[in-house]
Design a protein around this motif. Structure first.
Motif, short mmCIF file in Angstrom:
data_model
loop_
_atom_site.label_atom_id
_atom_site.label_comp_id
_atom_site.label_asym_id
_atom_site.label_seq_id
_atom_site.Cartn_x
_atom_site.Cartn_y
_atom_site.Cartn_z
N ALA A 101 9.99 12.70 9.82
CA ALA A 101 9.00 13.02 8.79
C ALA A 101 9.12 12.06 7.61
CB ALA A 101 9.17 14.46 8.32
N ALA A 102 10.35 11.76 7.20
CA ALA A 102 10.56 10.83 6.08
C ALA A 102 10.06 9.44 6.44
CB ALA A 102 12.04 10.80 5.70
N ASP A 103 10.34 8.99 7.65
CA ASP A 103 9.88 7.67 8.08
C ASP A 103 8.36 7.61 8.14
OD1 ASP A 103 12.49 6.82 8.23
OD2 ASP A 103 12.64 7.02 10.42
N ARG A 104 7.73 8.66 8.62
CA ARG A 104 6.27 8.68 8.66
C ARG A 104 5.67 8.65 7.26
NH1 ARG A 104 5.47 13.01 13.59
NH2 ARG A 104 5.89 11.50 15.24
N ALA A 105 6.32 9.34 6.33
CA ALA A 105 5.86 9.32 4.95
C ALA A 105 5.99 7.91 4.37
CB ALA A 105 6.64 10.33 4.11
N ASP A 106 7.10 7.23 4.67
CA ASP A 106 7.28 5.85 4.21
C ASP A 106 6.23 4.92 4.81
OD1 ASP A 106 9.45 6.62 2.69
OD2 ASP A 106 10.97 5.78 4.05
N ILE A 107 5.92 5.12 6.07
CA ILE A 107 4.89 4.30 6.71
C ILE A 107 3.54 4.51 6.03
CG2 ILE A 107 3.56 4.00 8.84
CD1 ILE A 107 6.22 4.54 10.36
N ALA A 108 3.23 5.74 5.69
CA ALA A 108 1.97 6.02 4.99
C ALA A 108 1.95 5.35 3.62
CB ALA A 108 1.76 7.53 4.86
N VAL A 109 3.08 5.36 2.91
CA VAL A 109 3.17 4.70 1.60
C VAL A 109 2.95 3.20 1.75
CG1 VAL A 109 4.79 4.12 -0.26
CG2 VAL A 109 4.63 6.47 0.55
N VAL A 110 3.58 2.59 2.75
CA VAL A 110 3.42 1.16 3.00
C VAL A 110 1.97 0.84 3.36
CG1 VAL A 110 4.07 -0.74 4.55
CG2 VAL A 110 5.83 0.74 3.59
N ALA A 111 1.35 1.67 4.18
CA ALA A 111 -0.05 1.44 4.57
C ALA A 111 -0.96 1.48 3.34
CB ALA A 111 -0.49 2.48 5.60
N ARG A 112 -0.72 2.44 2.45
CA ARG A 112 -1.54 2.52 1.22
C ARG A 112 -1.28 1.29 0.34
NH1 ARG A 112 -0.17 7.93 1.60
NH2 ARG A 112 1.49 7.76 0.06
N ALA A 113 -0.03 0.87 0.25
CA ALA A 113 0.30 -0.31 -0.56
C ALA A 113 -0.37 -1.55 0.01
CB ALA A 113 1.81 -0.50 -0.62
N LEU A 114 -0.36 -1.70 1.32
CA LEU A 114 -0.99 -2.87 1.93
C LEU A 114 -2.50 -2.88 1.73
CD1 LEU A 114 1.00 -3.19 5.29
CD2 LEU A 114 1.28 -4.53 3.19
N SER A 115 -3.09 -1.71 1.61
CA SER A 115 -4.54 -1.67 1.38
C SER A 115 -4.90 -2.18 -0.01
CB SER A 115 -5.07 -0.25 1.59
OG SER A 115 -4.62 0.60 0.55
#
Length: 185
Positions: A101-115
């Motif tokens: 769950a923590a890794d998925r949350a980090d991936i979502a944060v990175v995806a938003r940052a990349l956008s």
């Protein structure tokens, strides 16, 4: 026609059962001897292609001997309780539900940052990390200098690090402009 050899072999096995069990028990132990004789009986009883046998006693002994060897081989291939306990005691290295769950949350944060990056910056970031494309190739593709590629990559890395709450990104020091600078050092 196969009934005559079968009857002869089964009678020989019954008549010499105690003697065979003793011989096999001395060689393999009592449990293997019993199991081998029982298996031999079943094989003789169920075998469809029995031909006439010259020496039924020798045939039955050899069949029981071969069966005992096969039982031992089979037993050696099986895991013992100790082996199974050792295998079950191995720690599971897979991440648990909290880590996933923590890794998925980090991936979502990175995806938003990349956008938030420009298209070129996002593509350079993704190709440099995921695609394993060299800075030279990226510079040629976007018709920019290698230094620009490095700056765009650094922006993406820094943005992701900030969004993830990291004080420092894993990229430290100055980026090199070219292979010549690496050779000079």
């Amino acid at each position: 026609m196969a009934d005559a050899p079968r009857s002869l072999l089964l009678r020989s096995l019954l008549a010499r059962y105690s003697s065979l069990r003793g011989r096999l028990a001395r060689r393999f132990g009592p449990q293997i001897a019993e199991d081998a004789l029982q298996e031999t009986w079943i094989r003789i009883e169920t075998r469809a292609d029995l031909a006439p046998v010259k020496d039924p006693e020798a045939y039955v002994y050899r069949a029981a001997l071969n069966t005992a060897h096969n039982l031992i081989k089979s037993e050696n291939r099986r895991l013992s309780f100790v082996d199974i306990e050792e295998l079950l005691g191995v720690a599971d290295d897979a991440p648990g539900p909290a880590a996933i769950a923590a890794d998925r949350a980090d991936i979502a944060v990175v995806a938003r940052a990349l956008s938030e990056l420009t298209e070129r910056q996002r593509i350079i970031f993704q190709e440099a990390f995921l695609g394993d494309v060299s800075h030279h190739v990226l510079a040629e593709r976007f018709d920019v200098s290698i230094r620009t590629v490095q700056k765009d990559l650094r922006r993406g890395i820094d943005l992701c690090a900030r969004r993830l709450g990291k004080r420092k990104s894993f990229v430290t020091g100055m980026a090199r402009l070219s292979d010549r600078e690496e050779e000079q050092e």
